[in-house]
Every structure is written in C-alpha cells, then in structure tokens.
Design a protein around this motif. Structure first.
Motif, PDB file in Angstrom:
ATOM      1  N   GLU A 322       0.866  -1.179   0.000  1.00  0.00           N
ATOM      2  CA  GLU A 322       0.000   0.000   0.000  1.00  0.00           C
ATOM      3  C   GLU A 322       0.906   1.234   0.000  1.00  0.00           C
ATOM      4  N   VAL A 323       0.656   2.154  -0.935  1.00  0.00           N
ATOM      5  CA  VAL A 323       1.544   3.293  -1.123  1.00  0.00           C
ATOM      6  C   VAL A 323       0.753   4.600  -1.060  1.00  0.00           C
ATOM      7  N   ILE A 324       1.213   5.509  -0.209  1.00  0.00           N
ATOM      8  CA  ILE A 324       0.639   6.854  -0.130  1.00  0.00           C
ATOM      9  C   ILE A 324       1.735   7.853  -0.487  1.00  0.00           C
ATOM     10  N   LYS A 325       1.397   8.835  -1.296  1.00  0.00           N
ATOM     11  CA  LYS A 325       2.339   9.908  -1.609  1.00  0.00           C
ATOM     12  C   LYS A 325       2.266  10.961  -0.497  1.00  0.00           C
ATOM     13  N   LEU A 326       3.412  11.540  -0.164  1.00  0.00           N
ATOM     14  CA  LEU A 326       3.469  12.468   0.960  1.00  0.00           C
ATOM     15  C   LEU A 326       2.525  13.654   0.773  1.00  0.00           C
ATOM     16  N   GLU A 327       2.450  14.163  -0.455  1.00  0.00           N
ATOM     17  CA  GLU A 327       1.575  15.322  -0.684  1.00  0.00           C
ATOM     18  C   GLU A 327       0.108  14.978  -0.424  1.00  0.00           C
ATOM     19  N   ASP A 328      -0.280  13.722  -0.712  1.00  0.00           N
ATOM     20  CA  ASP A 328      -1.655  13.302  -0.427  1.00  0.00           C
ATOM     21  C   ASP A 328      -1.876  13.167   1.078  1.00  0.00           C
ATOM     22  N   TYR A 329      -0.869  12.636   1.778  1.00  0.00           N
ATOM     23  CA  TYR A 329      -0.971  12.509   3.242  1.00  0.00           C
ATOM     24  C   TYR A 329      -1.120  13.894   3.870  1.00  0.00           C
ATOM     25  N   LYS A 333      -4.493  14.422   5.627  1.00  0.00           N
ATOM     26  CA  LYS A 333      -4.179  14.410   7.070  1.00  0.00           C
ATOM     27  C   LYS A 333      -4.076  13.034   7.729  1.00  0.00           C
ATOM     28  N   THR A 334      -4.904  12.060   7.322  1.00  0.00           N
ATOM     29  CA  THR A 334      -4.857  10.745   7.962  1.00  0.00           C
ATOM     30  C   THR A 334      -4.836   9.650   6.900  1.00  0.00           C
ATOM     31  N   ARG A 339      -7.422   6.812   2.278  1.00  0.00           N
ATOM     32  CA  ARG A 339      -8.083   5.607   1.750  1.00  0.00           C
ATOM     33  C   ARG A 339      -9.463   5.962   1.199  1.00  0.00           C
ATOM     34  N   GLU A 340     -10.197   6.778   1.947  1.00  0.00           N
ATOM     35  CA  GLU A 340     -11.540   7.189   1.520  1.00  0.00           C
ATOM     36  C   GLU A 340     -11.497   7.991   0.226  1.00  0.00           C
ATOM     37  N   ALA A 341     -10.406   8.770   0.061  1.00  0.00           N
ATOM     38  CA  ALA A 341     -10.266   9.594  -1.148  1.00  0.00           C
ATOM     39  C   ALA A 341      -9.649   8.829  -2.312  1.00  0.00           C
ATOM     40  N   GLY A 342      -9.369   7.548  -2.094  1.00  0.00           N
ATOM     41  CA  GLY A 342      -8.783   6.737  -3.155  1.00  0.00           C
ATOM     42  C   GLY A 342      -7.332   7.073  -3.433  1.00  0.00           C
ATOM     43  N   LYS A 343      -6.625   7.543  -2.423  1.00  0.00           N
ATOM     44  CA  LYS A 343      -5.234   7.971  -2.597  1.00  0.00           C
ATOM     45  C   LYS A 343      -4.220   6.965  -2.038  1.00  0.00           C
TER      46      LYS A 343
END
Length: 365
Positions: A322-329, A333-334, A339-343
């Motif tokens: 599972e990968v999140i980009k820092l700008e999306d985090y 914020k959480t 996950r809810e935003a599909g990011k």
C-alpha cells in the motif's frame, strides 16, 4: 541498509577534525601524522524534513531516521601500498566501505604542518590515488595469474577476462582509476570479485577556510579542475565551521550560526545528500502510531526488495504494497482519509519504489 563512507586524506588535511564535527565522536585530532590509529566509526542521522511532517500528522511514539556511518580511516603516506606508515591497515579499512570521501586541504595555516611542505591539492590527491592504484595493480596481477592458465587451456571466458584485465592494468599503470576504466558490464564483471579500491565511488571534500566556504579559493579551484575528467563532485566544507556547529545545542542556534556565513545548510547535510546521489540511494517511509521510520534503498528497487530492507520475511512472502504519496498525506491528514479519497495505491511486485513513498506491506510466510 546503513551507508558507510570512509573518510580518507593525508595527515593534517583536517580529516579527523571534520570527522569529529560530523559525528561528535572523539577521534584524536593532533598536529602530527597517524594520530588516528584505529578507524573510528561515527553513526550520524540523515537530515530529512519529511520525517517531521509525518511526525506532525501521525503523532507516533517514536521517530527513527535513516543513518549514515562515517569511518575515519588512519592517515596515509607515500609507500602505503608497500606497507609504509599504516598503509596495510588503511587499505584494508578502505576496502570495506561503500564510498570514499577524500578530504583535501584547501586552506593556508602556518601553524598546521603539511606533509608536502605547503598546501598543494594536486599532491594530496595524487599521493592517495597512486597508492590505491598500486594496490589495485597487485590485485589485478593476482587474478591474471590465475586466469592466464585457464586461458591457455582454451577457456574462452577466461581469455576474454584476461584481455579486459590487461587493459585495466595498463590504465592503472598510467595513473587512471578503475572507476573510469571499467565502464561496460563485461568490464565491471571482470573486476567485481577483486574489489578494486579505485573502483569505489568517490566524493572530494575541499576543506577550505571559513571565508571561502561559499565561493571557494584558488586551491579548491585547482582541485575542481583536476577532477573534471573523473566526473566527480567537489564539495566545499570548512571543518572549522562544522566544529563550531557541532557544539551548538538547538536547531535555531545552528540556523542562526549558518546564516551568519550565508549558508542555508551544514556541510554534513550537503555531504549526505551528495553521498546519496553518488550511490543512487533514496528513502521511503513507514508511518504508524508506534513509529515513523525512514528506510534507505537503491533507486530503481522494486517493492519486494524495499520490503526486504525491513525484514527478509517481508520480501520472501510479499503480496502487495500500500503506497501513499506524501503530498496526499499532507492534504488529507490521515491514512483513513487517504483511503476514503482513493489515494492509497495497491502495488504489486513490479512496482518501482519512489523517493518519499509512504508504504505498508502485505505479506505471508
């Protein structure tokens, strides 16, 4: 993976002073050769502002930065390849590091003796280059002796390697370093098992006076001109300034001190960034309430290899990442909001990890 860089240089070029400043270790610094008898290892945290961003978002119990190891290796003189001074020990220590940081004196100070009798960056560079090249010639000769017997017996692979090694030996004898000689995959493979000293990547540190830390001086300009053909980077650092920074207690004090010299970062930060670039390294993060942590991998590593840096079981039993980009985090914020935003991307074994990725691995063993 902990990156290990060996700091080398002739006696009295500021090598141990720089090491002490960078790592806050206490290698003996003295105005005579061989004051550093045993290699000293200092473990330094890698500055990375992204950790502070994640800490603010996740509020973990602890934050674990990546680290880099600096090894202060005993001084070197002419004849080290034949065991002069502490040559054998020096050459054994340098063989174990990932990269060489070659400190060269580019400051004038009549109170600090220079082994050449005066400041001469080219002399400093050539002495160490020559000693490493001579040792490498010995290593090449030993392998040639083994291979030539097989080549005469009709081994085609051995015959091809013999030709490559002879070319590399000729280059070394002409004063070239193996890193400039072995360019093709075949050439690199021919020397891979003998771990040539001059094949290691190198960063040159011009140790300048405080007034030259931004612009350089005639000594550092001479050095930069000399290494142009090597495609090597020269970093300007004042060991005197780094020593003073190391004594300051807070980040605010350090920032104020640096601004007085017109600097935006310390020599340590500059050195670490250059080392990561030199060795083609990047950082990814794991982030949870227990800890936020930085992990160092090679650029181009795929997700299973990145997982293996945490534990071999993660790589062996890798399922997905599972990968999140820092700008999306930062935006959402959480993790739940991401996950809810599909990011949150769900990536497989072929995913190439990007610098700054925040990752969570699914695995089964």
């Amino acid at each position: 993976m902990a990156l290990q860089c060996g700091i080398v240089g002739l006696p009295n070029v500021g090598k141990s002073t720089l090491f002490n400043a960078l790592s806050n270790a206490k290698a003996e610094a003295a105005n005579y050769p061989f004051c550093t008898i045993e290699p000293n290892v200092g473990v330094v945290t890698v500055p990375d502002g992204r950790l502070q961003i994640l800490e603010g978002l996740v509020s973990p119990q602890k934050v674990v930065p990546a680290v880099i190891e600096f090894v202060d290796i005993a001084g070197l003189v002419k004849g080290a390849s034949k065991g002069e001074g502490l040559g054998n020990q020096f050459l054994a220590n340098i063989r174990e590091v990932d990269a060489i940081i070659h400190v060269i004196r580019c400051f004038q100070d009549d109170n600090v003796v220079h082994v050449a009798g005066g400041v001469d960056p080219l002399f400093d560079k050539e002495v160490i280059d020559t000693e490493l090249q001579l040792k490498d010639i010995e290593s090449v000769d030993k392998k040639l002796a083994r291979l030539e017997r097989a080549a005469k017996a009709g081994d085609a692979k051995a015959r091809a390697e013999v030709e490559i090694l002879k070319q590399i030996k000729t280059g070394l004898e002409g004063g070239q370093n193996a890193r400039a000689l072995a360019q093709s995959d075949e050439e690199k493979a021919a020397i891979a098992d003998i771990f040539l000293l001059t094949a290691k990547p190198v960063l040159y540190v011009a140790n300048v006076d405080e007034g030259s830390v931004n612009t350089g001086n005639r000594f550092s300009e001479t050095l930069q001109e000399a290494v142009k053909s090597e495609n090597a980077q020269v970093i300007l650092i004042s060991a005197a300034i780094e020593s003073q920074i190391a004594e300051l207690e807070t980040e605010d004090e350090r920032a104020l001190f640096l601004s007085e010299y017109g600097l935006t970062e310390s020599g340590l930060s500059k050195l670490i960034r250059a080392a990561y670039t030199l060795l083609n390294l990047i950082t990814y993060f794991t982030a949870g309430v227990q800890e936020v942590r930085a992990w160092t991998i090679h650029r181009g590593d795929k997700a299973p290899a990145a997982a293996g840096v945490i534990h071999s079981d993660f790589e062996r039993g890798f399922i997905k990442a599972e990968v999140i980009k820092l700008e999306d985090y930062q935006k959402f914020k959480t993790e739940a909001a991401c996950r809810e935003a599909g990011k949150i991307g769900l990536e497989g074994k072929e995913y190439v990890v990007q610098d700054g990725d925040i990752m969570h691995f699914r695995f089964n063993v």
